[in-house]
Write an enzyme that holds these catalytic residues in place. Structure first.
Site, PDB file in Angstrom:
ATOM      1  N   ASP A  34      37.206  25.899  39.305  1.00 23.71           N
ATOM      2  CA  ASP A  34      38.582  26.298  39.607  1.00 23.71           C
ATOM      3  C   ASP A  34      39.578  25.206  39.218  1.00 23.71           C
ATOM      4  O   ASP A  34      39.264  24.019  39.260  1.00 23.71           O
ATOM      5  CB  ASP A  34      38.694  26.617  41.108  1.00 23.71           C
ATOM      6  CG  ASP A  34      39.899  27.496  41.401  1.00 23.71           C
ATOM      7  OD1 ASP A  34      40.498  28.029  40.449  1.00 23.71           O
ATOM      8  OD2 ASP A  34      40.246  27.638  42.586  1.00 23.71           O
ATOM      9  N   TRP A  39      45.674  22.623  35.859  1.00 25.20           N
ATOM     10  CA  TRP A  39      45.469  21.488  34.947  1.00 25.20           C
ATOM     11  C   TRP A  39      46.426  21.594  33.763  1.00 25.20           C
ATOM     12  O   TRP A  39      47.053  20.618  33.364  1.00 25.20           O
ATOM     13  CB  TRP A  39      44.012  21.497  34.477  1.00 25.20           C
ATOM     14  CG  TRP A  39      43.614  20.378  33.570  1.00 25.20           C
ATOM     15  CD1 TRP A  39      43.098  19.161  33.933  1.00 25.20           C
ATOM     16  CD2 TRP A  39      43.684  20.361  32.125  1.00 25.20           C
ATOM     17  NE1 TRP A  39      42.830  18.397  32.818  1.00 25.20           N
ATOM     18  CE2 TRP A  39      43.188  19.116  31.699  1.00 25.20           C
ATOM     19  CE3 TRP A  39      44.111  21.280  31.165  1.00 25.20           C
ATOM     20  CZ2 TRP A  39      43.103  18.756  30.347  1.00 25.20           C
ATOM     21  CZ3 TRP A  39      44.043  20.925  29.828  1.00 25.20           C
ATOM     22  CH2 TRP A  39      43.534  19.675  29.435  1.00 25.20           C
ATOM     23  N   ARG A  47      48.652  28.227  30.726  1.00 23.41           N
ATOM     24  CA  ARG A  47      47.412  28.238  31.519  1.00 23.41           C
ATOM     25  C   ARG A  47      46.151  28.328  30.652  1.00 23.41           C
ATOM     26  O   ARG A  47      45.131  27.726  30.952  1.00 23.41           O
ATOM     27  CB  ARG A  47      47.422  29.449  32.472  1.00 23.41           C
ATOM     28  CG  ARG A  47      48.431  29.377  33.587  1.00 23.41           C
ATOM     29  CD  ARG A  47      48.413  30.686  34.385  1.00 23.41           C
ATOM     30  NE  ARG A  47      47.066  31.041  34.813  1.00 23.41           N
ATOM     31  CZ  ARG A  47      46.464  30.550  35.897  1.00 23.41           C
ATOM     32  NH1 ARG A  47      47.101  29.699  36.674  1.00 23.41           N
ATOM     33  NH2 ARG A  47      45.243  30.924  36.198  1.00 23.41           N
ATOM     34  N   ASN A  82      39.266  38.780  39.133  1.00 24.44           N
ATOM     35  CA  ASN A  82      40.066  38.161  38.067  1.00 24.44           C
ATOM     36  C   ASN A  82      40.688  39.184  37.113  1.00 24.44           C
ATOM     37  O   ASN A  82      41.590  38.853  36.343  1.00 24.44           O
ATOM     38  CB  ASN A  82      39.234  37.132  37.280  1.00 24.44           C
ATOM     39  CG  ASN A  82      38.973  35.844  38.040  1.00 24.44           C
ATOM     40  OD1 ASN A  82      37.939  35.208  37.873  1.00 24.44           O
ATOM     41  ND2 ASN A  82      39.914  35.426  38.887  1.00 24.44           N
ATOM     42  N   ARG A  85      44.565  39.501  37.042  1.00 24.06           N
ATOM     43  CA  ARG A  85      45.452  38.555  36.352  1.00 24.06           C
ATOM     44  C   ARG A  85      46.223  39.286  35.253  1.00 24.06           C
ATOM     45  O   ARG A  85      45.836  40.381  34.840  1.00 24.06           O
ATOM     46  CB  ARG A  85      44.628  37.411  35.755  1.00 24.06           C
ATOM     47  CG  ARG A  85      43.963  36.609  36.844  1.00 24.06           C
ATOM     48  CD  ARG A  85      43.257  35.388  36.316  1.00 24.06           C
ATOM     49  NE  ARG A  85      42.735  34.634  37.442  1.00 24.06           N
ATOM     50  CZ  ARG A  85      42.511  33.338  37.435  1.00 24.06           C
ATOM     51  NH1 ARG A  85      42.741  32.627  36.348  1.00 24.06           N
ATOM     52  NH2 ARG A  85      42.042  32.741  38.513  1.00 24.06           N
ATOM     53  N   ARG A 202      32.899  23.228  44.570  1.00 22.40           N
ATOM     54  CA  ARG A 202      34.145  23.925  44.209  1.00 22.40           C
ATOM     55  C   ARG A 202      35.179  22.876  43.838  1.00 22.40           C
ATOM     56  O   ARG A 202      35.434  21.948  44.625  1.00 22.40           O
ATOM     57  CB  ARG A 202      34.693  24.801  45.327  1.00 22.40           C
ATOM     58  CG  ARG A 202      35.971  25.518  44.830  1.00 22.40           C
ATOM     59  CD  ARG A 202      36.381  26.709  45.624  1.00 22.40           C
ATOM     60  NE  ARG A 202      37.470  27.402  44.909  1.00 22.40           N
ATOM     61  CZ  ARG A 202      37.767  28.674  45.033  1.00 22.40           C
ATOM     62  NH1 ARG A 202      37.071  29.432  45.827  1.00 22.40           N
ATOM     63  NH2 ARG A 202      38.774  29.213  44.360  1.00 22.40           N
TER      64      ARG A 202
HETATM   65  C1  IPE Z   1      37.272  31.870  41.567  1.00 17.94           C
HETATM   66  O1  IPE Z   1      38.477  31.288  41.235  1.00 17.94           O
HETATM   67  C2  IPE Z   1      36.719  32.618  40.389  1.00 17.94           C
HETATM   68  C3  IPE Z   1      36.249  31.803  39.285  1.00 17.94           C
HETATM   69  C4  IPE Z   1      36.204  30.499  39.246  1.00 17.94           C
HETATM   70  C5  IPE Z   1      35.755  32.534  38.133  1.00 17.94           C
HETATM   71  P1  IPE Z   1      39.870  32.046  41.523  1.00 17.94           P
HETATM   72  O2  IPE Z   1      40.935  31.121  41.052  1.00 17.94           O
HETATM   73  O3  IPE Z   1      39.843  33.393  40.943  1.00 17.94           O
HETATM   74  O4  IPE Z   1      39.836  32.150  43.102  1.00 17.94           O
HETATM   75  P2  IPE Z   1      41.021  32.359  44.151  1.00 17.94           P
HETATM   76  O5  IPE Z   1      41.847  33.507  43.676  1.00 17.94           O
HETATM   77  O6  IPE Z   1      41.810  31.087  44.179  1.00 17.94           O
HETATM   78  O7  IPE Z   1      40.333  32.611  45.447  1.00 17.94           O
HETATM   79  C1  IPE Z   2      39.446  28.959  37.077  1.00 18.00           C
HETATM   80  O1  IPE Z   2      40.688  28.398  36.919  1.00 18.00           O
HETATM   81  C2  IPE Z   2      39.042  29.811  35.894  1.00 18.00           C
HETATM   82  C3  IPE Z   2      38.937  31.255  36.166  1.00 18.00           C
HETATM   83  C4  IPE Z   2      39.105  31.839  37.304  1.00 18.00           C
HETATM   84  C5  IPE Z   2      38.637  32.101  35.017  1.00 18.00           C
HETATM   85  P1  IPE Z   2      42.004  29.185  37.350  1.00 18.00           P
HETATM   86  O2  IPE Z   2      42.490  29.975  36.194  1.00 18.00           O
HETATM   87  O3  IPE Z   2      41.767  29.955  38.589  1.00 18.00           O
HETATM   88  O4  IPE Z   2      43.005  27.990  37.619  1.00 18.00           O
HETATM   89  P2  IPE Z   2      44.044  27.869  38.809  1.00 18.00           P
HETATM   90  O5  IPE Z   2      43.280  28.051  40.086  1.00 18.00           O
HETATM   91  O6  IPE Z   2      45.053  28.955  38.623  1.00 18.00           O
HETATM   92  O7  IPE Z   2      44.606  26.506  38.665  1.00 18.00           O
HETATM   93 MG    MG Z   3      41.918  29.510  40.565  1.00 18.36          MG
END
Ligand code: IPE
Ligand code: IPE
Ligand code: MG
Length: 258
Positions: A34, A39, A47, A82, A85, A202
Site C-alpha cells: 500500500d 508516494w 498516482r 479496487n 477506483r 502492511r
Molecule cells: C489494499 O489497498 C489492496 C491492495 C494493496 C491491492 P487499498 O489501498 O485498496 O486499501 P484501503 O482502501 O486503503 O483499505
Molecule cells: C496500493 O497503493 C496499490 C493498489 C491498491 C493497486 P495505492 O494505490 O492504494 O496507494 P495509496 O494508498 O492511494 O497511497
Molecule cells: Mg491504498
C-alpha cells in the site's frame, strides 16, 4: 538461499543479513503493498507513477525473500474493491500487470519461481488472463520460491466461493455436510494446499487488512510500517523479519516453561 536460484541463475544473490536467524524465518510472508498513490503524490506526480515504482519494489522483495530463504511470498496486487477506483487508474493497472508479466515470465521461469494468481480471474482483460495462464503453466514445476499474486482477490468472495463449492458437492450427494471441517473448508480456498502466512506486512501505516486473506491470516504476526510500498527495500524487509523473530507465537497456548 533457494537451491534452484543458486544453480540456475548467474545473478548476484543477497546474503541473509546478520542478526536474522535462518532457522526462525517465516515460511510464508504476505504483503499488502500500500501507498503507491501517496508516494507519487508526494513527488507531485500522477498516482500511476507510484504503481510503476511499486512493481520495482515487488521484484526487489521477491528476490530478497527468495535469497534469504523465505518459502512463499503472497502479494496483494488488486482487490475486489479496487474496481471502485477511477476507470483510468484501473485500466492503467491492468495494462501494467500485462506489460510486467510479459516482460518477467522468462526471468521467473529461469529463477525457478512458481507463480500463481489468486482471485476471480474471469473479469480480468482477456490478454491478461492468457498471460496469467501462460505464466502459471510455465512456472508450475518451479522448485524455488512460491509467489502468489492476489489479483481481483477478496477474502469475503473467497469464503463465499468455498461455501458455494461445498454446498454444490453436498447437493450432489458427494459430500456429507457433517463431515465439513476446517481442513476440508481450507481445501476449497484459492490457497488450497499452502501453508498459512506466518507474517503479514502492511506498508503505508494503515492499520487494517482490507479484505485480504481473512481465513489464512488467523494466526499471522502483523508488521505495519510507515514506509510507502515503492520505498520498501532490503532494510524495510530486514526490519519486518527482525520484528517477526522477536514475537512469541502462542497459538492460543502458553509459553513453554523457561
Ligand atoms: C489494499 O489497498 C489492496 C491492495 C494493496 C491491492 P487499498 O489501498 O485498496 O486499501 P484501503 O482502501 O486503503 O483499505
Ligand atoms: C496500493 O497503493 C496499490 C493498489 C491498491 C493497486 P495505492 O494505490 O492504494 O496507494 P495509496 O494508498 O492511494 O497511497
Ligand atoms: Mg491504498
Amino acid at each position: 538461499m533457494s537451491r534452484a536460484l543458486a544453480t540456475s541463475s548467474t545473478r548476484q544473490t543477497h546474503p541473509l543479513p546478520a542478526g536474522l536467524d535462518p532457522a526462525r524465518l517465516p515460511a510464508h510472508v504476505a504483503v499488502i503493498m500500500d501507498g503507491n498513490g501517496r508516494w507519487a503524490q508526494r513527488r507531485g506526480l500522477p498516482r500511476v507513477v507510484g504503481h510503476r515504482a511499486g512493481v520495482e519494489a515487488l521484484k526487489r522483495t521477491l528476490r530478497l525473500c527468495s535469497d534469504w530463504g523465505v518459502g512463499a511470498l503472497t502479494a496483494y496486487a488488486f482487490s475486489t474493491e479496487n474496481w471502485n477506483r477511477p476507470g483510468e487508474e484501473v485500466n492503467f493497472l491492468m495494462a501494467l500487470f500485462e506489460r510486467v508479466l510479459q516482460r518477467e515470465i522468462e526471468g521467473l521461469e529461469r529463477e525457478e519461481v512458481c507463480i500463481r494468481f489468486l482471485g476471480d480471474l474471469e473479469p480480468l482483460p482477456l490478454g491478461l488472463q492468457n498471460l496469467i495462464a501462460k505464466a502459471t503453466a510455465r512456472t508450475a514445476a518451479g522448485s524455488g520460491i512460491r509467489f502468489n499474486v492476489c489479483t481481483n482477490y477478496g477474502g469475503r468472495a473467497e469464503l463465499v466461493r468455498a461455501a458455494r463449492r461445498l454446498a454444490q458437492r453436498a447437493a450432489e450427494g458427494e459430500l456429507d455436510p457433517a463431515s465439513i471441517d476446517e481442513q476440508c473448508f481450507a481445501a476449497e480456498l484459492h490457497t488450497a494446499g499452502q501453508l498459512d502466512p506466518d507474517l503479514l506486512i502492511r506498508t503505508s501505516g494503515e492499520h487494517r487488512i482490507s479484505n485480504f486473506l481473512l481465513w489464512q491470516l488467523a494466526y499471522a504476526e502483523l508488521h505495519i510500517t510507515d514506509v510507502l510500498w515503492p520505498d520498501f527495500d532490503g532494510e524495510a524487509l530486514h526490519a519486518a523479519l527482525l520484528d517477526y523473530q522477536n514475537r512469541q507465537r502462542r497459538f492460543g497456548g502458553v509459553d513453554p516453561a523457561p
